[in-house]
Write a protein that holds these residues in place. Structure first.
Motif, PDB file in Angstrom:
ATOM      1  N   TYR A  10      -3.858   3.118   6.480  1.00 27.64           N
ATOM      2  CA  TYR A  10      -2.821   2.269   7.037  1.00 27.64           C
ATOM      3  C   TYR A  10      -2.052   3.116   8.040  1.00 27.64           C
ATOM      4  CZ  TYR A  10       1.572  -0.254   7.345  1.00 27.64           C
ATOM      5  OH  TYR A  10       2.673  -0.903   7.805  1.00 27.64           O
ATOM      6  N   LEU A  11      -2.170   2.778   9.322  1.00 30.58           N
ATOM      7  CA  LEU A  11      -1.539   3.602  10.352  1.00 30.58           C
ATOM      8  C   LEU A  11      -0.409   2.829  11.020  1.00 30.58           C
ATOM      9  CD1 LEU A  11      -4.559   5.194  12.258  1.00 30.58           C
ATOM     10  CD2 LEU A  11      -2.962   6.353  10.764  1.00 30.58           C
ATOM     11  N   LYS A  12       0.772   3.016  10.484  1.00 31.94           N
ATOM     12  CA  LYS A  12       1.909   2.294  11.035  1.00 31.94           C
ATOM     13  C   LYS A  12       2.265   2.862  12.411  1.00 31.94           C
ATOM     14  CE  LYS A  12       6.519   0.867   9.649  1.00 31.94           C
ATOM     15  NZ  LYS A  12       7.648   1.146   8.789  1.00 31.94           N
TER      16      LYS A  12
ATOM     17  N   GLU B 125       1.306   4.299  -2.868  1.00 28.28           N
ATOM     18  CA  GLU B 125       1.206   5.718  -2.550  1.00 28.28           C
ATOM     19  C   GLU B 125       2.428   6.486  -3.060  1.00 28.28           C
ATOM     20  OE1 GLU B 125      -1.904   6.161  -1.261  1.00 28.28           O
ATOM     21  OE2 GLU B 125      -1.361   8.106  -2.073  1.00 28.28           O
TER      22      GLU B 125
ATOM     23  N   GLY C 169      -1.580   5.884   2.843  1.00 31.69           N
ATOM     24  CA  GLY C 169      -0.283   6.253   3.411  1.00 31.69           C
ATOM     25  C   GLY C 169       0.229   7.667   3.200  1.00 31.69           C
TER      26      GLY C 169
ATOM     27  N   ASN D 285       7.216  -5.977  11.418  1.00 30.06           N
ATOM     28  CA  ASN D 285       6.827  -5.490  12.742  1.00 30.06           C
ATOM     29  C   ASN D 285       5.579  -6.188  13.282  1.00 30.06           C
ATOM     30  OD1 ASN D 285       5.484  -4.246  10.725  1.00 30.06           O
ATOM     31  ND2 ASN D 285       5.529  -2.193  11.596  1.00 30.06           N
ATOM     32  N   GLU D 286       4.939  -7.028  12.445  1.00 28.63           N
ATOM     33  CA  GLU D 286       3.805  -7.804  12.961  1.00 28.63           C
ATOM     34  C   GLU D 286       4.243  -9.169  13.478  1.00 28.63           C
ATOM     35  OE1 GLU D 286       2.939  -6.687   9.450  1.00 28.63           O
ATOM     36  OE2 GLU D 286       2.402  -4.839  10.491  1.00 28.63           O
TER      37      GLU D 286
ATOM     38  N   ILE E  25       0.687   3.564  14.884  1.00 35.13           N
ATOM     39  CA  ILE E  25      -0.240   4.473  15.546  1.00 35.13           C
ATOM     40  C   ILE E  25      -1.483   3.732  16.005  1.00 35.13           C
ATOM     41  CG2 ILE E  25      -1.808   6.420  15.070  1.00 35.13           C
ATOM     42  CD1 ILE E  25       0.444   7.733  13.641  1.00 35.13           C
TER      43      ILE E  25
ATOM     44  N   GLU F 284       0.827  -1.207   0.000  1.00 34.91           N
ATOM     45  CA  GLU F 284       0.000   0.000   0.000  1.00 34.91           C
ATOM     46  C   GLU F 284       0.861   1.257   0.000  1.00 34.91           C
ATOM     47  OE1 GLU F 284      -2.594  -0.605   3.325  1.00 34.91           O
ATOM     48  OE2 GLU F 284      -4.025  -1.653   2.052  1.00 34.91           O
TER      49      GLU F 284
ATOM     50  N   LYS G  23       7.570 -12.414   3.505  1.00 35.58           N
ATOM     51  CA  LYS G  23       8.455 -11.630   4.369  1.00 35.58           C
ATOM     52  C   LYS G  23       7.693 -11.013   5.531  1.00 35.58           C
ATOM     53  CE  LYS G  23       8.146  -7.335   1.710  1.00 35.58           C
ATOM     54  NZ  LYS G  23       8.800  -6.383   0.837  1.00 35.58           N
ATOM     55  N   TYR G  24       6.382 -10.795   5.357  1.00 32.26           N
ATOM     56  CA  TYR G  24       5.596 -10.211   6.450  1.00 32.26           C
ATOM     57  C   TYR G  24       5.449 -11.197   7.603  1.00 32.26           C
ATOM     58  CZ  TYR G  24       4.559  -6.952   2.765  1.00 32.26           C
ATOM     59  OH  TYR G  24       4.688  -6.044   1.745  1.00 32.26           O
TER      60      TYR G  24
ATOM     61  N   TRP H 217      -5.776  -0.670   8.922  1.00 30.47           N
ATOM     62  CA  TRP H 217      -5.340  -1.890   8.249  1.00 30.47           C
ATOM     63  C   TRP H 217      -5.539  -3.130   9.120  1.00 30.47           C
ATOM     64  CZ3 TRP H 217      -0.579  -4.866   8.862  1.00 30.47           C
ATOM     65  CH2 TRP H 217      -0.384  -5.754   7.812  1.00 30.47           C
TER      66      TRP H 217
END
Lengths: 357, 402
Positions: free
Chosen positions: B297-299, A201, B243, B122-123, B301, A197, B116-117, B343
């Protein structure tokens, strides 16, 4: 003998006036074009407000006693359309002037914010904020600030590299291209590591748009133009002299290095202040000046204001089309600038066979 | 010339990597004629060999199992027939959605490679604690084919359109690795996908258990939504911002968010556009939506790791819409029917239990009165994902909480 001289003098004067007259005519046509197009653009949009209502809304601000307007028309016209139109005008003018100045001082028809690494630096700054940034809290300003700072950073690096090697147009272009590749690679790397995503952007950012315009931003860009533009105009003779070669310019009393550096920095500042709000809008900075050069020649006293007008008209036309042609969907304006500008550019290119640079 | 040399080198390296992978592919046990199926006759031969002491009881049991249960054929989401000839032992999964599906089916012991996720992002610590164990094969947009071949899976699962149709298949040609393309983020076929995966993995019990849970938790509500006439559904503008903080980007038909919106009982004011586009603020005002939803998508936050009352970031999202001067007279803004979700509400199973749930509660509060998104998601995580996370008292996913 004497009368012959006088006749010759009159002829020359006439010729010069004709010469100037053509340029003035060209300017007038562009100004008229911008005013007309702005007038039309203000009436176009999904809201389908009548022409009368649009102009009532505009005039009601200035003459509230004579004109009535509704909240709706007022919001659409003042809140959405007018600042976008002005944004197109100032951004188009700024990008085009910056391009013209860069081409002039570097004596290179390919110089533009793209080839000097300025755009790719801005894109990298924005991508850094989008992919690595903390998000909404600093969000929008983080992206704008990053784009701005990296743009200036790229200019200083190009200048630094060129200065180290000795400032010639070639070294500056080479340093610019090297910087462009470096920043492009770093942006690609960020896209590689980013979430899909975010990658999308970044792509949208690089396409450029006037969707983020506001009265404040129009104000900021206008202020930057007001500060930088007069200096460039003032130095237009010097830029002309540079065209004859550094040696010649020096012999004419031009401080070549100083002129080149200051003009370069001001052009970068103009570009940075625009693309940090709009994203990279390519093409205008390269082709705006060329169109004017083909029409009225390469004298920077006329080329710089002419480029401003041509760039404004081009971007305004492109944005008006971009937001109306597939309404309610808004196309990225960069697509439209190329669709509009390239055919016109090619037309001029074909028509004017002689060397124009 | 240089490019040609590079190409040749790449082909040679690829062939070198691919060749051993191919040879590693074990044949179907008990299949003697190489047609990948164990016929009655071949089973009889195996029984005879067992009697003669040539093969063990375990071997015979395996051959009998293959004879009785295989081949198994499904139609994947790309509408291709996929046939499996023997029990799947090794799985490479490129998407996080399908990774969760495999956990739901209790088949994660068969995973050897993941995106890779899953393997390190970070998850990973919260959502995929076992993820670091697997081989990282990139993601569907940038797939690491060498790592994929090295992992030597029996099947590889990815999206319908990524990697590009044909790319994955071409690169894995002649390796014996079966490509399965799924669209597990799509509400209309979510249960069906799980049922199909359950079938080829011999996990029918698990897929049935999940279907029962899903229907009991959410399915009944969604069925009620379907019965509603369009006139009873609110008109919604969904601003999806991925984003950069740019407003007025929305989704239309063919986007999975539009599917979600429809399933939860909303009418998208932009159903006439496709996928993901910028629209004019003017037309949004003209559409006068009754509800505005904002996705971002709030990384760092929002998300699982946040304290439940740490909502300032997501509140700001909502307030920004409420304070846009041009939207002042729009019904949704006047009645404060503006909601924000992140997200974390749309990935994997959360898309259904959390995302759809919140949307339902906002759009049709009466109908979804008894649904609790956090509790449903909690049960899903505990019972089907094997995760001991407290999402009832922790995490920021949507605002305001319904």
């Amino acid at each position: 003998m004497n009368s012959e001289k006088t006749v010759r003098g009159i002829e020359l004067r006439d010729e010069y006036q004709k010469f100037i007259g053509r340029k003035v005519l060209f300017f007038l046509a562009l100004i008229l074009g911008i005013i007309t197009l702005s007038g039309i653009a203000a009436t176009l949009g999904s809201a389908e407000i009548s022409v009368l209502d649009v102009y009532s809304a505009i005039l009601a601000r200035f003459f509230p006693d004579y004109f009535q307007t509704t909240w709706f028309a007022e919001t659409i016209v003042w809140g959405l359309r007018l600042h976008r139109i002005l944004m197109a005008i100032v951004a188009g003018a700024g990008l085009s002037v910056a391009g013209a100045a860069m081409q002039g001082i570097l004596k290179n028809p390919l110089a533009s914010e793209f080839t000097l690494g300025v755009s790719s630096a801005a894109a990298f700054g924005a991508a850094l904020a989008i992919v690595m940034g903390a998000g909404f809290a600093g969000g929008e300003f983080l992206i704008i600030g990053n784009a701005f700072i990296f743009t200036l950073l790229a200019s200083f690096t190009v200048y630094g590299l060129a200065r180290y090697k000795g400032i010639t147009p070639e070294t500056m272009i080479l340093a610019g291209i090297a910087i462009m590749y470096l920043f492009s690679a770093m942006t690609s790397f960020l896209q590689y590591v980013g979430q899909s995503e975010q990658v999308q952007e970044v792509v949208f950012w690089m396409m450029g748009s006037l969707g983020r315009s506001s009265w404040d931003r129009v104000g900021i860009i206008t202020a930057v133009l007001i500060i930088c533009y007069p200096y460039l105009i003032l130095k237009s003779w010097d830029i002309n002299a540079l065209g004859a070669g550094d040696e010649t310019a020096k012999s004419l009393g031009v401080n070549v290095e100083r002129t080149r550096v200051i003009a370069m920095m001001l052009s970068s500042l103009i570009t940075a202040s625009i693309i940090c709000f709009t994203g990279t809008i390519g093409f205008i900075g390269l082709v705006g000046p060329h169109i004017v050069r083909m029409a009225i020649g390469g004298d920077h006293r006329f080329l710089l204001p002419g480029s401003a007008l041509a760039g404004a008209l081009l971007l305004l036309g492109a944005d008006t089309l971009a937001r109306t042609v597939l309404s309610p969907v808004i196309l990225p304006v960069g697509i439209m600038t190329s669709f509009l500008g390239v055919p016109f550019f090619i037309y001029l290119f074909m028509k004017r066979r002689k060397e124009f640079w | 010339m240089k490019r040609l040399m590079l190409c040749i080198l790449a082909v040679v390296i690829f062939a070198m990597v691919a060749a051993p992978a191919q040879s590693q592919q074990s044949a179907v046990p008990g299949d003697r004629d190489g047609n990948t199926v164990v016929s009655d006759q071949e089973l009889q031969l195996a029984v005879q060999e067992h009697k003669d002491g040539k093969i063990s009881s375990d071997d015979l049991a395996e051959i009998r199992h293959v004879h009785d249960n295989y081949p198994r054929t499904i139609k994947d989401s790309a509408n291709r027939e996929v046939t499996i000839y023997k029990p799947i032992e090794r799985i490479a999964v490129l998407t996080t959605e399908d990774y969760e599906v495999l956990r739901t089916l209790k088949a994660s012991d068969k995973i050897v490679a993941a995106s890779k996720y899953v393997t390190g992002s970070n998850e990973t610590d919260l959502l995929y604690p076992e993820g670091r164990r697997y081989i990282n094969v990139g993601d569907p947009f940038n797939t690491d084919y060498e790592a994929l071949l090295k992992a030597d899976p029996d099947i590889v699962i990815s999206y319908v359109t990524n990697p590009k149709p044909g790319e994955l298949e071409k690169n894995l040609k002649d390796t014996g690795i079966t490509v399965i393309r799924m669209d597990s983020g799509n509400i209309s076929q979510y249960l069906e996908d799980i049922r199909k995966m359950g079938y080829i993995l011999e996990k029918e019990d698990q897929s049935n258990a999940f279907a029962a849970f899903y229907n009991q938790m959410l399915g009944t509500y969604l069925a009620e939504v379907k019965k509603l006439p369009d006139g009873d559904k609110p008109r919604v503008y969904l601003e999806a911002d991925f984003g950069s903080g740019r407003p007025y980007f929305t989704v239309g038909a063919t986007h999975s968010f539009d599917e979600m919106l429809k399933a939860a009982g909303g009418r998208n004011v932009y159903s006439n556009i496709t996928y993901y586009k910028e629209v004019s603020p003017e037309s949004t005002i003209m559409q006068n939506p009754e509800i505005i939803l904002r996705y971002k998508y709030l990384k760092n936050i929002a998300g699982l790791g946040k304290k439940i009352d740490d909502t300032s970031g997501i509140e700001a999202l909502r307030n920004e819409i409420l304070s846009r001067p041009e939207l002042k007279n729009v019904t949704a803004v006047q009645q404060k029917e503006v909601y924000a979700f992140t997200w974390d509400c749309t990935r994997g199973g959360a898309r259904f239990f959390l995302g759809l749930g919140y949307l339902g509660k906002w759009l049709l509060p009466e109908l979804f009165k008894d649904y609790n998104p956090r509790e449903a998601y909690q049960e899903y995580l505990r019972n089907f994902q094997g995760l001991d996370l407290d999402v009832v008292n922790n995490g920021v996913f949507a605002y305001p909480e319904a």
